[in-house]
Design a protein around this motif. Structure first.
Motif, mmCIF file in Angstrom:
data_model
loop_
_atom_site.group_PDB
_atom_site.id
_atom_site.type_symbol
_atom_site.label_atom_id
_atom_site.label_comp_id
_atom_site.label_asym_id
_atom_site.label_seq_id
_atom_site.Cartn_x
_atom_site.Cartn_y
_atom_site.Cartn_z
ATOM 1 N N GLY A 183 0.825 -1.201 0.000
ATOM 2 C CA GLY A 183 0.000 0.000 0.000
ATOM 3 C C GLY A 183 0.858 1.248 0.000
ATOM 4 N N GLY A 184 0.218 2.386 0.292
ATOM 5 C CA GLY A 184 0.904 3.659 0.250
ATOM 6 C C GLY A 184 0.991 4.308 1.610
ATOM 7 N N ARG A 185 1.011 5.644 1.612
ATOM 8 C CA ARG A 185 1.204 6.405 2.850
ATOM 9 C C ARG A 185 0.208 6.003 3.937
ATOM 10 N N PHE A 186 -1.056 5.939 3.581
ATOM 11 C CA PHE A 186 -2.102 5.536 4.518
ATOM 12 C C PHE A 186 -2.565 4.099 4.248
ATOM 13 N N THR A 187 -2.612 3.736 2.979
ATOM 14 C CA THR A 187 -3.232 2.458 2.612
ATOM 15 C C THR A 187 -2.361 1.245 2.891
ATOM 16 N N HIS A 188 -1.104 1.451 3.371
ATOM 17 C CA HIS A 188 -0.335 0.283 3.797
ATOM 18 C C HIS A 188 -1.056 -0.413 4.951
ATOM 19 N N LEU A 189 -1.895 0.349 5.675
ATOM 20 C CA LEU A 189 -2.677 -0.250 6.758
ATOM 21 C C LEU A 189 -3.688 -1.248 6.209
ATOM 22 N N PHE A 190 -4.254 -0.947 5.053
ATOM 23 C CA PHE A 190 -5.209 -1.862 4.433
ATOM 24 C C PHE A 190 -4.497 -3.085 3.865
ATOM 25 N N ALA A 191 -3.296 -2.881 3.324
ATOM 26 C CA ALA A 191 -2.518 -4.019 2.835
ATOM 27 C C ALA A 191 -2.240 -4.984 3.981
ATOM 28 N N GLN A 192 -1.876 -4.446 5.138
ATOM 29 C CA GLN A 192 -1.612 -5.282 6.302
ATOM 30 C C GLN A 192 -2.895 -5.923 6.822
ATOM 31 N N TYR A 193 -3.986 -5.167 6.780
ATOM 32 C CA TYR A 193 -5.273 -5.680 7.264
ATOM 33 C C TYR A 193 -5.720 -6.893 6.451
ATOM 34 N N LEU A 194 -5.681 -6.750 5.113
ATOM 35 C CA LEU A 194 -6.076 -7.867 4.258
ATOM 36 C C LEU A 194 -5.097 -9.024 4.406
ATOM 37 N N ALA A 195 -3.805 -8.715 4.489
ATOM 38 C CA ALA A 195 -2.803 -9.770 4.625
ATOM 39 C C ALA A 195 -3.018 -10.591 5.889
ATOM 40 N N MET A 196 -3.310 -9.930 7.012
ATOM 41 C CA MET A 196 -3.492 -10.655 8.269
ATOM 42 C C MET A 196 -4.700 -11.584 8.220
ATOM 43 N N HIS A 197 -5.748 -11.161 7.510
ATOM 44 C CA HIS A 197 -6.893 -12.055 7.353
ATOM 45 C C HIS A 197 -6.527 -13.258 6.482
ATOM 46 N N LEU A 198 -5.860 -12.990 5.367
ATOM 47 C CA LEU A 198 -5.506 -14.074 4.445
ATOM 48 C C LEU A 198 -4.527 -15.048 5.088
ATOM 49 N N MET A 199 -3.623 -14.537 5.921
ATOM 50 C CA MET A 199 -2.647 -15.402 6.584
ATOM 51 C C MET A 199 -3.316 -16.437 7.476
ATOM 52 N N GLN A 200 -4.478 -16.091 8.020
ATOM 53 C CA GLN A 200 -5.201 -17.035 8.873
ATOM 54 C C GLN A 200 -5.983 -18.063 8.066
ATOM 55 N N LEU A 201 -6.126 -17.807 6.759
ATOM 56 C CA LEU A 201 -6.958 -18.654 5.924
ATOM 57 C C LEU A 201 -6.183 -19.521 4.941
ATOM 58 N N ARG A 202 -4.924 -19.135 4.643
ATOM 59 C CA ARG A 202 -4.145 -19.846 3.630
ATOM 60 C C ARG A 202 -2.658 -19.558 3.824
ATOM 61 N N ASP A 203 -1.804 -20.287 3.098
ATOM 62 C CA ASP A 203 -0.365 -20.092 3.160
ATOM 63 C C ASP A 203 0.090 -19.123 2.065
ATOM 64 N N GLU A 204 1.381 -18.820 2.082
ATOM 65 C CA GLU A 204 2.038 -18.006 1.046
ATOM 66 C C GLU A 204 1.407 -16.617 0.905
ATOM 67 N N VAL A 205 1.325 -15.911 2.016
ATOM 68 C CA VAL A 205 0.818 -14.528 2.021
ATOM 69 C C VAL A 205 1.855 -13.657 2.726
ATOM 70 N N ARG A 206 2.209 -12.540 2.125
ATOM 71 C CA ARG A 206 3.178 -11.635 2.749
ATOM 72 C C ARG A 206 2.916 -10.198 2.327
ATOM 73 N N VAL A 207 3.346 -9.273 3.162
ATOM 74 C CA VAL A 207 3.313 -7.854 2.828
ATOM 75 C C VAL A 207 4.673 -7.492 2.239
ATOM 76 N N LEU A 208 4.684 -6.716 1.158
ATOM 77 C CA LEU A 208 5.937 -6.325 0.526
ATOM 78 C C LEU A 208 6.783 -5.534 1.525
ATOM 79 N N PRO A 209 8.027 -5.941 1.752
ATOM 80 C CA PRO A 209 8.866 -5.254 2.755
ATOM 81 C C PRO A 209 9.082 -3.775 2.422
ATOM 82 N N ASP A 210 9.293 -2.976 3.454
ATOM 83 C CA ASP A 210 9.541 -1.549 3.268
ATOM 84 C C ASP A 210 10.987 -1.262 2.896
ATOM 85 N N ARG A 211 11.919 -2.012 3.483
ATOM 86 C CA ARG A 211 13.326 -1.726 3.269
ATOM 87 C C ARG A 211 13.748 -2.093 1.851
ATOM 88 N N ALA A 212 14.563 -1.222 1.259
ATOM 89 C CA ALA A 212 14.875 -1.316 -0.172
ATOM 90 C C ALA A 212 15.471 -2.663 -0.571
#
Length: 292
Positions: A150-179
């Motif tokens: 996500g972006g400046r604010f919407t990285h929160l939504f990326a994490q929100y969706l990711a945390m739900h998917l992580m509980q339901l299936r494998d191979e889910v990750r949030v793109l790292p921030d560090r270059a």
């Protein structure tokens, strides 16, 4: 979606255009939005059609001439590029309560209730059914690797969706921030990858670049965006737009949350017993290490 999304309007009306007019539409969409500011002669040459065909294309979209089409495009770009500061300065301070029929001011909660209720209802009513179904199908496909960003604010939504998917299936990750970590992850994109991007005005250049990289690698791209459509949608397989109407200079992400909840519900249904089993394993693991 909302008025002002010319690219979306053009795509919607492709089936109504003549073959020659569709050539004009594809030329404009291919280089959107910059292509819309070319002269009639240049667009006609690129589309291999006559200048009158370009004018008929504009008329098909409801404009009285090409200058009016370009004026609408210019207005759309102004909205797309709006910042909280420019919106604040354009609309003035939002400190006056809306009056009721009786003359008394409506409570703020009543005002926001009306705005958010309308925005959520319009968003869910206008969301493309095919795109919603495809998003659910891709996210529920356990053979695919899911990455969210996500972006400046919407990285929160990326994490929100990711945390739900992580509980339901494998191979889910949030793109790292560090270059270094982010680059290392993107280097290994493949046909098995599904990348979910959140990009709202003011759009971020890296989202378009990432979307193009995913498509080049043969993967799939899902974009959550606003009614003006992120540039990343040019490379997307699925586009899920939302209204962003609010009472403040900040765009509202309440409708986006409603779309997210809808997608999560669809993934749970699609995974069925597999989702239940994975969730049970997650709960057992969390309990063993004292997290629940």
């Amino acid at each position: 979606m909302a008025a002002g999304s010319l690219a979306d309007d053009i795509r919607t009306k492709l089936g109504e255009l003549s073959p020659a007019e569709r050539k004009v539409a594809r030329v404009i969409l291919a280089g959107y939005p910059a292509s819309g500011f070319e002269t009639v002669a240049v667009i006609a040459e690129r589309a291999a059609v006559s200048a009158p065909t370009v004018l008929r294309f504009a008329a098909r979209l409801g404009y009285r001439g090409f200058p009016e089409f370009q004026a609408a495009l210019r207005a759309e770009l102004d909205e797309r590029n709006a910042s909280p500061l420019s919106l604040y300065e354009a609309t003035g301070r939002q400190d006056a309560a809306e009056p009721h029929e009786s003359g008394a001011a409506l409570p703020l909660a009543h005002q926001t209730s009306a705005v958010f209720t309308t925005a959520v209802a319009q968003t869910l009513a206008e969301i493309p059914e095919h795109d919603l179904a495809q998003a659910i199908s891709l996210l529920a496909d356990r053979k695919r690797h899911i990455t969210l960003a996500g972006g400046r604010f919407t990285h929160l939504f990326a994490q929100y969706l990711a945390m739900h998917l992580m509980q339901l299936r494998d191979e889910v990750r949030v793109l790292p921030d560090r270059a270094v970590e982010r680059t290392a992850h993107l280097v290994h994109l493949s046909r098995r990858d599904v990348v979910v991007l959140f990009d709202y005005r003011r759009y971020e250049d890296d989202k378009e670049a990432i979307a193009q990289m995913v498509r080049d690698a043969g993967g799939k791209v899902i974009v959550f965006t606003d009614a003006w459509l992120s540039p990343a949608t040019a490379h997307a397989d699925v586009v899920l737009p939302s209204h962003v109407t609010t009472l403040t200079p900040y765009d509202s992400l309440v409708p986006t949350l409603a779309v997210l909840e809808t997608v999560i519900a669809g993934v749970v249904q699609a995974l069925g017993e597999d989702a239940h089993h994975h969730l049970q394993q997650s709960e057992n693991t969390a309990r063993r290490i004292g997290l629940v």
